[in-house]
Design a protein around this motif. Structure first.
Motif, PDB file in Angstrom:
ATOM      1  N   LEU A 176      -0.534  -7.837  -3.693  1.00  0.00           N
ATOM      2  CA  LEU A 176      -0.864  -7.403  -2.420  1.00  0.00           C
ATOM      3  C   LEU A 176      -2.093  -8.788  -1.947  1.00  0.00           C
ATOM      4  O   LEU A 176      -2.099  -9.238  -1.199  1.00  0.00           O
ATOM      5  CB  LEU A 176      -2.288  -6.134  -2.910  1.00  0.00           C
ATOM      6  N   THR A 230      -6.837   1.476   1.209  1.00  0.00           N
ATOM      7  CA  THR A 230      -6.730   2.233  -0.073  1.00  0.00           C
ATOM      8  C   THR A 230      -7.604   1.876  -1.394  1.00  0.00           C
ATOM      9  O   THR A 230      -7.476   0.630  -1.853  1.00  0.00           O
ATOM     10  CB  THR A 230      -5.155   1.850  -1.102  1.00  0.00           C
ATOM     11  N   GLN A 256       0.522  -1.097   0.301  1.00  0.00           N
ATOM     12  CA  GLN A 256       0.233  -0.172   0.082  1.00  0.00           C
ATOM     13  C   GLN A 256       1.180   1.344   0.127  1.00  0.00           C
ATOM     14  O   GLN A 256       0.653   2.198  -0.453  1.00  0.00           O
ATOM     15  CB  GLN A 256      -0.865  -0.024   0.961  1.00  0.00           C
ATOM     16  N   LEU A 302      -6.104   0.632  -5.048  1.00  0.00           N
ATOM     17  CA  LEU A 302      -5.376  -0.842  -5.199  1.00  0.00           C
ATOM     18  C   LEU A 302      -6.871  -1.868  -4.323  1.00  0.00           C
ATOM     19  O   LEU A 302      -6.627  -3.047  -5.028  1.00  0.00           O
ATOM     20  CB  LEU A 302      -4.872  -1.014  -3.574  1.00  0.00           C
ATOM     21  N   ARG A 303      -7.782  -1.494  -3.623  1.00  0.00           N
ATOM     22  CA  ARG A 303      -8.587  -2.737  -3.139  1.00  0.00           C
ATOM     23  C   ARG A 303      -9.883  -2.736  -4.425  1.00  0.00           C
ATOM     24  O   ARG A 303      -8.925  -3.920  -4.875  1.00  0.00           O
ATOM     25  CB  ARG A 303      -9.816  -2.210  -1.930  1.00  0.00           C
ATOM     26  N   TYR A 307       2.310   1.673  -3.393  1.00  0.00           N
ATOM     27  CA  TYR A 307       1.188   2.049  -4.308  1.00  0.00           C
ATOM     28  C   TYR A 307       0.957   4.192  -4.032  1.00  0.00           C
ATOM     29  O   TYR A 307       0.820   4.766  -4.904  1.00  0.00           O
ATOM     30  CB  TYR A 307       0.028   2.435  -3.738  1.00  0.00           C
TER      31      TYR A 307
END
Lengths: 395, 418
Positions: free
Chosen positions: B213, B121, A219, B124-125, A222
């Motif tokens: 992730l 986030t 994250q 991203l999720r 990101y």
């Protein structure tokens, strides 16, 4: 062939290359600034070499040890094909294996030091069977290596390029595609080795800690990617508290959770684990702020050192000024769409951003030292303190 | 591992050559097993393609409709799989759909996976959840829960699935998806399962992170099961997946080595996940190492068969049916089963294989060679052999509806058309 000999060959493969693009300079400056203090590299090196003596061997090249296999030849050959292209993977790899100053594997070193500083758990006898060298259990050494593997894997994955954003100056498309391919595979290979190493530790709590650290790191990367400012792009409107959260994810989480995991491996109790976590977290934060401050502290000017517009001093500067005034300053520093970093730097130095960043760095340094107080005095603890001092010295 | 499957050894025992072809040096005096239907199909294919009167897709459509039993219609309606040995289940029960049996335990599978991916986030999720929309086949989770039940029943007649075993189903699907996301970037793929890939929508930089992730979420879930043996088993998969990709990157010059290389890559990229997931649930359900080995062998053999048929379908299906276009492997420079078999009949393919079909016209020429040869049939036969092995392994377990479902599942692997 020893690992050292093998790795000393690689720079020859990566010798010549073309000039770097703008955003890549930022990445490479982030990489090269790791481990350097603001004023005296000699002093920093001394801190590090003292620390390495304490833990028993140089910690450099830790994460590359896993490549001592047929895969190394495969990867090295593939990376070699990238020489002459503009792919960022080349920069990453070069940064990893170049001279010691740029290559310090700080996380691994800190994990080893804190393992030694905490010592064995006198109460819990279940660790009697672990072997210990220089006061550190072999599982803790393994953990230090795993931490570096995870860090390096994401470093490599950061270097992927978006194919639809390429310009003609970046060279042929297929070079970039190939570079992406190798970067993904190498990063995945490092992660797979990290996972295997974690499995061998036979401790599910540690696996969970490091896996969640990886999730945090992903994250964090990101956010970094999405705020990596290009030359004429306006920065995001984030305040310092959001910046701190994102920086914890990208820089603090891995070290904090590794330190905690090192304590768990030696079966220390929750309080000791928490202190280790706090040290790791605050030390990492102050390290990041330190490297953010370098462009503003260094006396030598000369070539225009670019800096990240989402670094600590700049974010603080914006917070003091307010968004509108900050954007006005950026516009004023722009000439024909290109940002004059030297001019913007002077503007920022004239404000309060730099000094409050220094204060923030010292704040985190002090919190790290506080966390260390609960550890018994020892060489290792002193080394950890010295690392903090080196991070927070700006005079 | 594959020593009994060397092509030259069992080719002596059977021949898929259609009667129409002029006898070559190898075919003299060989008995043809399963010859009539297969031979007729192959003959028709050869003749039609040689005439190049029909477009390839139309040809396959007409063939599959003429020979329904061979290529299967839909997995829910097939009666007996032809050209292979099993016409009824070993327990003699009526056919019931393994997917229906398996899904009873997998309700909420995708919601639960999405819970594991719950991060703050948002983008991203969204990227990470993209492939968990419920439209995938969920082939791996189905096998996992069926195996879990079969092992539990075998061990103690326990008719339930432990929470930890169900977690393995989620983890297997997550590891699989993470590797798919990265593979799509590596292959520069633009579509999967009928929609755009993550890398095409959000770009390569973010897509890599999405894959990482999902992997980290799978690892967290794995750690929470709290069993170090299971962690070791499944981390092996992660390493195998990467090594499989590296194997695919390189290529072997020697023809003999090529097949071994291909099977090893197939194991690492596809079968390892299924084999080790099966083994993991058996470890959780039963202490007997013999059962763990049975589970592993079933998963491994079904996994290899699955990939072999996948490779066949790349030559025999058309893009509306699969979520991805055909000849995809050739276009990526990959020499899969049908190609390797075809090469034995047409040595002129060697040069194309070595340059990974890079020259203009290579892909089409290779396709023609494969269709003219018996490469597809050979690969299908090989897949049958692996399925046969899987069935003989799983049959060692105590009879149960789930064990029979696993047997039927391996048969369905052979007859699927997408």
């Amino acid at each position: 062939m020893s690992l050292r000999q093998l790795l000393l060959r690689l720079p020859r493969y990566l010798g010549a290359s073309g000039p770097l693009r703008g955003p890549l300079d930022t990445i490479s400056s982030v990489i090269s600034c790791r481990g350097q203090s603001s004023r005296s590299p000699a002093q920093w090196n001394q801190v590090v070499s003292e620390a390495e003596k304490i833990v028993g061997y140089p910690t450099s090249f830790m994460s590359l040890r896993c490549l001592l296999s047929d895969e190394l030849c495969n990867i090295a050959m593939q990376v070699r094909k990238l020489v002459g292209t503009q792919h960022p993977l080349l920069t990453t790899v070069r940064g990893l294996i170049h001279d010691r100053q740029n290559n310090l594997q700080l996380r691994g070193l800190v994990v080893l030091l804190i393992s030694k500083a905490a010592g064995p758990n006198s109460v819990n006898a279940s660790c009697q069977n672990y072997d210990m060298v220089s006061g550190i259990y072999s599982c803790q050494r393994s953990l230090a290596e795993i931490t570096e593997l995870i860090h390096t894997a994401l470093l490599v994955h950061r270097g992927i390029v978006n194919l639809n954003e390429l310009q003609s100056s970046d060279g042929p498309l297929k070079d970039m595609q190939f570079g992406n391919k190798i970067a993904i595979l190498s990063g995945d290979f490092l992660l797979a080795n990290a996972c295997n190493g974690l499995a061998l530790l036979q401790n599910t709590k540690v696996v969970e800690l490091l896996a969640s650290a990886l999730m945090d790191l992903v994250q964090g990367v990101y956010y970094e990617n999405s705020t990596l400012a290009k030359e004429n792009r306006i920065t995001d409107d984030i305040g310092i508290s959001t910046w701190k959260e994102q920086t914890f994810l990208s820089h603090g989480a891995l070290l904090a959770k590794s330190c905690q995991a090192a304590m768990e491996l030696a079966k220390h109790d929750a309080e000791v684990q928490d202190m280790a976590f706090q040290y790791g977290k605050h030390m990492a934060m102050s390290h990041k702020i330190n490297s953010d401050l370098l462009p503003f502290i260094k006396e030598k000017t000369g070539d225009s050192l670019t800096f990240n517009l989402n670094s600590a001093p700049v974010v603080l500067h914006q917070e003091f000024l307010g968004r509108d005034l900050w954007i006005k300053q950026i516009r004023e520093a722009q000439e024909k769409g290109r940002l004059d970093y030297a001019k913007l730097r002077e503007t920022i130095k004239a404000g309060k951003g730099v000094t409050s960043a220094i204060d923030l760095c010292r704040y985190h340094g002090n919190k790290a030292l506080e966390a260390l107080e609960s550890f018994p005095p020892s060489e290792a603890r002193t080394a950890l303190e010295n690392i903090v001092f080196a991070m927070t010295r700006f005079s | 591992m594959a020593s009994c499957w060397w092509p030259w050894r069992w080719r002596r025992g059977c021949s898929w050559r259609p009667a129409a072809r002029s006898p070559g040096p190898n075919s003299a005096g060989r008995a043809a097993l399963y010859a009539p239907r297969a031979a007729a199909v192959a003959a028709a294919a050869t003749v039609a393609v040689a005439r190049a009167q029909m477009s390839y897709c139309n040809l396959m459509k007409s063939l599959t409709s003429a020979f329904r039993n061979m290529y299967g219609v839909s997995r829910f309606h097939h009666t007996t799989p032809v050209a292979c040995c099993f016409s009824e289940t070993l327990s003699g029960e009526k056919y019931t759909d393994p997917f229906k049996i398996g899904w009873r335990d997998l309700k909420g599978l995708y919601e639960d996976i999405r819970k594991e991916l719950f991060i703050s986030t948002a983008e991203l999720r969204e990227m990470s959840e993209y492939h968990f929309d419920g439209k995938g086949k969920a082939f791996r989770p189905i096998i996992v829960v069926l195996m879990a039940r079969a092992c539990n029943i075998h061990h103690s007649n326990a008719r339930n699935v432990q929470a930890s075993q169900r977690a393995i189903a989620l983890i297997a699907e997550m590891i699989h998806t993470a590797s798919l996301v990265h593979d799509d970037i590596i292959d520069d793929a633009s579509s999967r399962r009928g929609k755009h890939t993550v890398n095409k929508i959000w770009g390569e930089k973010k897509a890599v992170l999405a894959g990482d992730l999902i992997l980290s979420a799978a690892s967290i879930a794995l750690a929470r099961i709290g069993n170090t043996t299971v962690i070791s088993i499944l981390t092996q998969v992660i390493e195998d997946l990467v090594r499989g990709e590296f194997l695919q990157l390189g290529s072997k010059e020697n023809e003999n080595e090529r097949f071994a290389h291909y099977l090893e890559k197939t194991f690492k990229k596809t079968a390892s996940l299924i084999a080790n997931s099966c083994k993991a649930v058996s470890v959780l359900g039963c202490p007997d190492p013999a059962v763990h080995e049975i589970a592993y062998q079933y998963g491994k053999n079904v996994g290899i068969a699955f990939q072999l048929i996948d490779d066949v379908l790349d030559f025999t299906s058309c893009s509306e049916q699969m979520g991805k276009p055909t000849s995809a492997d050739l276009k990526l420079g990959l020499a899969t089963g049908p190609v390797l078999f075809a090469c034995q009949q047409f040595p002129e393919m060697n040069a194309m294989i070595m340059r990974r079909f890079g020259s203009p016209g290579d892909v089409d020429r290779a396709l023609q060679y494969v269709l003219q040869s018996d490469g597809v049939q050979q690969t299908t036969y090989l897949a049958q052999r692996y399925c046969h092995k899987a069935v003989s392994e799983i049959s060692k377990l105590r009879p149960s509806p789930e064990r029979d479902a696993l047997i039927q599942l391996s048969e369905m692997v052979l007859t699927r058309d997408k």
